[in-house]
Structures are given as C-alpha cells and as structure tokens.
Design a protein around this motif. Sequence first.
Motif, mmCIF file in Angstrom:
data_model
loop_
_atom_site.group_PDB
_atom_site.id
_atom_site.type_symbol
_atom_site.label_atom_id
_atom_site.label_comp_id
_atom_site.label_asym_id
_atom_site.label_seq_id
_atom_site.Cartn_x
_atom_site.Cartn_y
_atom_site.Cartn_z
ATOM 1 N N ASN A 199 -3.853 7.767 7.112
ATOM 2 C CA ASN A 199 -2.782 6.948 6.562
ATOM 3 C C ASN A 199 -2.667 7.188 5.065
ATOM 4 O O ASN A 199 -3.439 6.653 4.274
ATOM 5 C CB ASN A 199 -3.071 5.468 6.835
ATOM 6 C CG ASN A 199 -1.991 4.566 6.259
ATOM 7 O OD1 ASN A 199 -0.958 5.031 5.781
ATOM 8 N ND2 ASN A 199 -2.239 3.264 6.295
ATOM 9 N N SER A 210 0.199 4.543 1.743
ATOM 10 C CA SER A 210 0.058 3.500 0.712
ATOM 11 C C SER A 210 -1.061 3.779 -0.274
ATOM 12 O O SER A 210 -1.526 2.882 -0.976
ATOM 13 C CB SER A 210 -0.186 2.146 1.396
ATOM 14 O OG SER A 210 0.815 1.885 2.354
ATOM 15 N N CYS A 248 -2.322 -2.003 11.601
ATOM 16 C CA CYS A 248 -1.292 -0.957 11.668
ATOM 17 C C CYS A 248 -0.279 -1.241 12.777
ATOM 18 O O CYS A 248 0.421 -0.320 13.217
ATOM 19 C CB CYS A 248 -1.927 0.416 11.901
ATOM 20 S SG CYS A 248 -3.011 0.958 10.581
ATOM 21 N N ASN A 292 2.006 -2.037 3.517
ATOM 22 C CA ASN A 292 1.518 -0.939 4.344
ATOM 23 C C ASN A 292 2.157 -0.978 5.739
ATOM 24 O O ASN A 292 2.623 0.044 6.252
ATOM 25 C CB ASN A 292 -0.017 -1.026 4.447
ATOM 26 C CG ASN A 292 -0.630 0.205 5.097
ATOM 27 O OD1 ASN A 292 -0.219 1.331 4.833
ATOM 28 N ND2 ASN A 292 -1.616 -0.014 5.957
ATOM 29 N N ARG A 340 5.753 0.094 5.488
ATOM 30 C CA ARG A 340 5.909 1.549 5.350
ATOM 31 C C ARG A 340 5.620 2.276 6.664
ATOM 32 O O ARG A 340 6.279 3.259 7.005
ATOM 33 C CB ARG A 340 4.979 2.079 4.241
ATOM 34 C CG ARG A 340 5.371 1.608 2.854
ATOM 35 C CD ARG A 340 4.500 2.254 1.789
ATOM 36 N NE ARG A 340 4.749 1.677 0.479
ATOM 37 C CZ ARG A 340 4.199 2.134 -0.651
ATOM 38 N NH1 ARG A 340 3.378 3.159 -0.617
ATOM 39 N NH2 ARG A 340 4.472 1.557 -1.812
#
Lengths: 514, 514
Positions: free
Chosen positions: A138, A141, A319, A410, A413
């Motif tokens: 990831n 961010s 997530c 996060n 995004r």
Amino acid sequence: MSLQLFDELLGDSRAESLADHLTKKSKVLSSMGLVVPLQGMLGGRYGLALGCIIPLVSFYLIQLRPRKFLPLDPKPAQVKSLEKNEAVEVQPPISARAMSVISIQETPYYIGGKEMSENGYDSVLNPTGCIEFGTSENKLSLDLLQEWLSKWGDNLLDLNEAGGYVDFSGLKSLKSVLARFMGSVMGGRVELEPSQMVLTAGATPTLEILAFSLAQPGEAFLVPSPYYAGFDRDIKWRSQVELIPVPCSSDTDFKLTPDVLESTFRRMSRKGIKIRGVLISNPSNPVGNVLDRAALTSLLAFTQDKKIHLLVDEIYAACTHEEYAFTSITEILDTPKSHYNRSYVHIIYGLSKDLGIAGFRVGVLYSWHKQVLEAASRMARYCAVSTATQQLCTSLLSDEQFMSMFLFENRRRITKRYRKVVAELNKIGIQSKNSMGGLFCWIDLRHVLASPSKDEEMKLWKHLLYKVGLHLTPGTSCWCEEPGWFRLCFATVDNETLMVAFLRFQKFMQNSVY
Amino acid sequence: MSLQLFDELLGDSRAESLADHLTKKSKVLSSMGLVVPLQGMLGGRYGLALGCIIPLVSFYLIQLRPRKFLPLDPKPAQVKSLEKNEAVEVQPPISARAMSVISIQETPYYIGGKEMSENGYDSVLNPTGCIEFGTSENKLSLDLLQEWLSKWGDNLLDLNEAGGYVDFSGLKSLKSVLARFMGSVMGGRVELEPSQMVLTAGATPTLEILAFSLAQPGEAFLVPSPYYAGFDRDIKWRSQVELIPVPCSSDTDFKLTPDVLESTFRRMSRKGIKIRGVLISNPSNPVGNVLDRAALTSLLAFTQDKKIHLLVDEIYAACTHEEYAFTSITEILDTPKSHYNRSYVHIIYGLSKDLGIAGFRVGVLYSWHKQVLEAASRMARYCAVSTATQQLCTSLLSDEQFMSMFLFENRRRITKRYRKVVAELNKIGIQSKNSMGGLFCWIDLRHVLASPSKDEEMKLWKHLLYKVGLHLTPGTSCWCEEPGWFRLCFATVDNETLMVAFLRFQKFMQNSVY
C-alpha cells in the motif's frame, strides 16, 4: 504420504499441483541417494563393455547389501567428488529439510519477483520495464506518513531502552497503543488486551508460530481457496503443516459454502489427516470479500463443533472500501450469552497493509490461549521486532488525531483507486469480481484463455510478465480451481504508472494473442 | 534417544542436566497420554470398591484394545473435560513440539529475567532492587550513538523504500556498508563480499537457520564448554539439533584441547550420533578468550578433516580489549596457498554487541555455501530486519569517521571497565580468569561454595539474586564442569550502579554465608 493418497484425498484438479510439489520434494530426496555417477569411468577404449557390466555388477552388489548398512542419511554424489579432489571447493550437502525449502522453485512468486528486481518499470530509467501489480503493498498514503515523520524529527529514539535487550514479545508501550489502535480499526466495538499479544517481525512469523504451535508436521489446516499464495510459504516450508484448500467458486462469488467445508473436513478425516484448524483471511485475499457476522458465526460454530482452531488473518482490517464495515472475529466472540471457547481462536494482524509499512516488519499474534501465547513469546526470540521500529510505531500510533485522519484518508484513497482500476479495465473488456476490501482486484481473464487450463493460464501470465510488462499473480498459485483469474494489486504504483499500465492492458486486449 | 544412552555418551556430570532436560520433555509427552483422571468418579459410598475395580478394568480394556486403534496423537485430559462442560473455557492442547518449547522451565535464564523485570535496581525508585550483570549488553557507549542520532535529525527514513517489501535477506545498501564495516572490525586484512550475507533479526535467527540448514533433528554440533547459555535456546528449541559440550577446564585456562575435541567426536560417532559441525564463539563467551591463529587453524584442520562444518560466532569481534588483536576465521581461510573448502565455514555476526544495539535486531550470516545462503535467504522471511532499522544502520555505518572514533572509544571504555571490575573484585577476594575480550568477566567463587556441587552453585546463585541483589549467570547454565564459576556482564550498568554493586559484593564476601 503417497501421491496417490493425495490424488484420492483431493479428488480434483488441485491434487495435480500438490502432487507436483511432492514429486519435486521426493526427487530432491531420491537424487541425494544416488550412487556415484559412472561417467568418467566409462571413457576410453573399454567404455562400452564397462558401460554394460559396471551398472549390472553395481546393481547386484547394492541388492545384496544388507539393509542395516544402508546409510540413514544418504550422501549426495558431490561428497565423493570432494574426496577425489580436495582443492576444488565442492560444496557439501545441506540438511534434507533445508534442501526441501530451496527445492520449491520456479513458482510464479519467484519468477515474477526475479523479473521485477531485474526489469522493474521506471518512467525515466526503464520505461519498458515491468509494472508491479503482483505484490500487495500500500503506497497510496506514504506521503502522509512521511510528512508525519518529518515533523516528528529528532525525537526519534531513546537508546537506553532501544539499545538493550527487551522482552522479545514486544514493548509494553507498543502493545498498549496497538490494543487501542486495533480496537478502533476492528470496528471500535471491542476492547483488546495487550497481554494477549505477541509481536513478531511481520505477520509471516506469526503464521509460522501458529502452525508450529497448533499442529505437528503432516497435520493440516483447511483454507478456503483461492487463498493468499504466501500462506504456503509461511506455514508449509519450515513447520511442515499442510494446507488443504476448500474450493470456493465464482458461482458463489467465491464465498465459502458450509457444505464444502464440512465435506472436505470429513473426507480428510476419513483419510487419516488430522485437521487442526481453519485458516481464513478477512477481508479475504485475493478475492476481496469482507466476511459478515453470519459468515463468521457459521465458521465459529463449525470450528467449535469440531474442536479445531480458527485462525483469522485480519491484516487488511482497515483496508475495507468506504461503503463496507469490517467485523472482527473478536466482536462475534464478545456476543452476549455466547459460550464460545475463545482459546480456539487466534488473530493474525500487522501494520504492513493498513499503514503501508510492510518493510517495518510489525506483526501481531492475538490469542486467548495461554500456552500458545507462552510458546509464541518464547519463539519471538527468533523473530523480534526492532526496538527502534517499535519506538517509532509507538509514537505514530499514539498520535491518535493523526492516525484517525490517516485511516480515513487511506480508505478514501484505496476506494478511489479501486474504482478507477475497475472502471478502466471495464472499458477494455476486463471484468473483475466485486471487491469489498483489500489492496487488490480479482480480475477475470477467462475469456482470453485459448482453453480453460492451468497451462494456458501460466502461458498468459508469462506473456503478461515478459511481453506486455505487467506483473500479476496467477489464480492457480492461489489454488483457484478456475483458470483465468488473476490478482492485480492496485496500490503499489502511482497514477502515472497506472496510466502506462492501462495502455499496455489496452494494447494487449486489442488482439488478446499470447 | 534414551537417557541411559546420553549418560553413556557424556559419561560425566553434564549428562545429569541433559537427562533432566530430556526427562522433562518425556514427562510432558507422557502426561499428554494419560487417561481421564478417575477422581470424582470415586466419591460417594462405593468410592473405595470402585476405586479398586475401575482401574483394573480400565487397564484390562486398554491392554485388549488393538494397537491400530490407539490414537497417534494422544489427547490430554482437558479435552475430555471440555466435552462435559462447554461453557468453561478449557484450553485445548497445543502441539507436542510447542509443548516441548514451553516445558523448558525454571532455568536460571528465566528465573533471573523474571526477578530483573519485577525487581530491577533503580537508584531512586528501587534502590534495593537487583543489579543486572546477567545480560550481555553494552551500554558503555550509547551516549555516542545518541549524539550521532540527534545530529542526524530528520533525514531519517525514505518510506518509498522502507515502506514496501524488499529482499527479506537485507537491503543491498546495508549489506554493502556492513561488508566494509565487518572487514575493518575483523582486522582490516580481509575483504567481505555482500552477496555472501543474509541479514536476520538478530544473531539468534542466524543460529537457528544454520542449525536447520546444516543438520536434521537429533544430529549435533560440538561446542567447547563453558559456552553461551543462549546457544541451547537458539539451536535446540525449534530446530531440535543437539549441542554436545566439549569440556574445557580451568587447568588449561578454559582453552580447547585438540585431544578432548577428537575424543568427544569419536565417542559420539561410535554411539551413532551424527556430528555436523563445531560451534565456537570468538571472543569466547563466557570465558573471554580470544582465539589466535594457531587455535583457529587447528579447529579448521579438524573440521575439514572430518568434513564437518565450522560455525564461528564473531559477534564480539570489536569488543577485544585494547591490547589484544582479533583474528577472524576469514583471515585464516585467506591464507595464501591454503586449500580449505570454505563452504564448510559459516560466520555469525551482528551489531548487538559491537555497537551496543541488541534491541535493533541486526544479525548477519556470512557463508561461502551457496545452498546455505539460498536456504537462509528464503527463511529470512521469518526473521527479516525492519527496513527502518536497516536504513538507520546504513547511515550510521556509512559515517566512517564517526564509526572509527566509536570503535576506538568503545574498546577503550570496555577495557577500562573490565580492569576496574577485576581490580575492585580482587580487593574483596574475588579472582577472575584473565579475559581478552567480550563484555564479561568469568569470576571464580569456587572458594565460597560449601562444597563443589551444582546444587551449591545454584544455592549461591539464588542467594546473590534474591538476598544480595546481584544478577549473575551461573557457570553450570553455560555447561561449565567446575561448579563455582559465574559470568558477570560488566557493561550493562553505569558507574554509580557499579559502586553499589561492589558494596553489595563486599558485604557478602565479609562472611560469605549463603
């Protein structure tokens, strides 16, 4: 365990890959038992005659040799060569168990990783290089974290604490903020207890420790498949615990059906395979399902009924996409008037995905089982987290205002990126399964395959890797039964690289020849 | 392996401890096979009659039960209890191998560690607490590192690299500066190759990986004793490789004699124990000998002749006292015209001791064996070093001017502290073996023991821990054959604490009653 047995046990296409794997293992072991190669002796004039006689005589002598004199630990050929020529540095054999670890070769994981390290895309330095969609990172961010770090400045480390030996299972200060953080990530409806945590250098050793602690070599966990390809490495390589895929198909949106779980359990038990637990990931990797209360309750009921463990990998808890809520197994256990035996439940967590700091190697085992925690605390000496990193993470997670902003942004995004990828792929005729969480799309290229076989999937995968320049994870390496599915990790690249990737996808799809 | 066998094998006092250990293991395993306890059934009126009949009938039935129906994996009693009462959270059994790890209890390592964590000395908060001399930490030069860190400020981390997954075997940048650094620490006369390195989270997993890779369970390494107590945990716990002490006595200044090494090797081989290597530490822990060229050459000749591995733990390389030079095994291998097979040699290194940053968990495996390196690179996934820590260490080691000053000053401080401790102890009648390196004195309290036995040593050790307030390592936990020796780690405390410790020692020695 014989290959035939595994064929019978699995009774479907998955057996082939398991058999492949076991064949490789047995090849390694048997090649270690070969007699000294006869070439060299066979040169010269009498080569042909000797070539006929020597093997026969050798075979005869070997047959006559009493079994008790056969070496328990067969020596490979090169040891003999060494005796002939000391000056040449012939490397002695390593242990059979280490040999088994390195013999697992040429999987897509290694081939892809090698290609990425040798030919990774860089817009300036290597614009024709391969674009990374194969590793679940990831990077969306990291700018926020980097900014936080720069403000934090030189308050960095207290070497009086960080320099010396501390409890290998993790600093109390970090466990304490982690408990609060995990509680909030996991829906804010449960309270976690720092003393039920053991920290390890990433979630990988957490999985290894659980395998080692809950099962003996040869015993097994059931895993709904497709499943994260890394589970095989984490659990099988050194702990030698088997993973038995419980197939989920596209017909049921890759959701686990209780019947298949039950029948797989029964089939394995009948065959004498001791099933010690069920391992799931939630949100599920690679398909992106987020398990709801009903699914979790059903799994819990199944495992409690069978008196086996339930291992829940919740590493993607924060997530989930914006519109979906995450439910931790902890919350189900906390249901009032429930009489679950919580010591059968173990959670795997870590900061790699939710914070995007996989390299920091911060993994968490959360368990209600005292002996598991004790064993894990001791084994944490083999995989302790750097105290410097622990202090850094303690400061980071203690900044609740920042963390709250970070988690919100996060998720925003991730969701935005997911939608963009899905929309762009749709435009060029690539569908994907609807995903609710995680850092990946589960894309459907079945219609591109010349025929629905694993070989064709591998051929397509290699074409995408070497010719198109896109590194994806092929579904069969996740034990998916239906050839043609691929995992695309969308959070590894920046927007510019993503556009390059779409162009490559588009160009490929225009004729779909591979 | 039977206890009698081990008694025969070792043929001396060490066998007792090994036997103790194995007895504990077998107790754990056998207790897991017990039938459901009969108490409870035996209450009430007919208790006595039933108490006689039931065991007899049960025993008869068990005898009759065909062997093939006996469970392969015996279930412990508590599983049965669970069936009776689901509501009570009775914890299910963990695997036999994990049980064996947690069954190793109550060693001085744990008792001492527990006392230190509960009752550690603090001049203000706990002035009667226990002073730490039991852990080999180097806190003498942390001020220099802290100062370096403060200047380094916020150039800390590049999250683009540190955030994502990198090669688990370590960052190339760190390996590169480590090669240079290790080369200079190891005498500056050899050149190391970064590609022969695998980094792990401390030297502990390096040792575990070597054990796993060079030996099968039940095979063994020879280790000159007294040896570092942690070797047992690092090598035996999970990899199940045995360590066979090769006794060195005070008569030879605890130096290894080739005859004893040879005879131990032969005795073990005759008994069918496969010896895979010799493990040494140089400078040696706990006795503080620094091995010279002759000693290393002799060890190398022995292991090459037997075609077994030589594992050299050089983690204290830069901790030799000012007047002694360190010789790395690398230097002997590099001797011109030598025909050593270097693939039998493996070096264990790390930054824990030489830099005093044990908490950072930076360990190094350096080997010439390609398959060992390959296996280790794969297994590094279980014990990777935090990238944040790797970046920090890369910056630190790249600052050659600072490192040069640090290493010089650190050795000066270690030597000064060593001399001070030896002198102060001398004054109050405590002698110690002359040490050449490391962070410890090997002190001789044999004259204080009421009789030369392990029991007396443990009694004295506990008295020092609980009554005097000094945490030392008893020699027998390092497999020392002569009771009464203790390891005193002198670099863990500041000067003020050291003075308090001397006063405590003095008071104790005035009557020496324990």
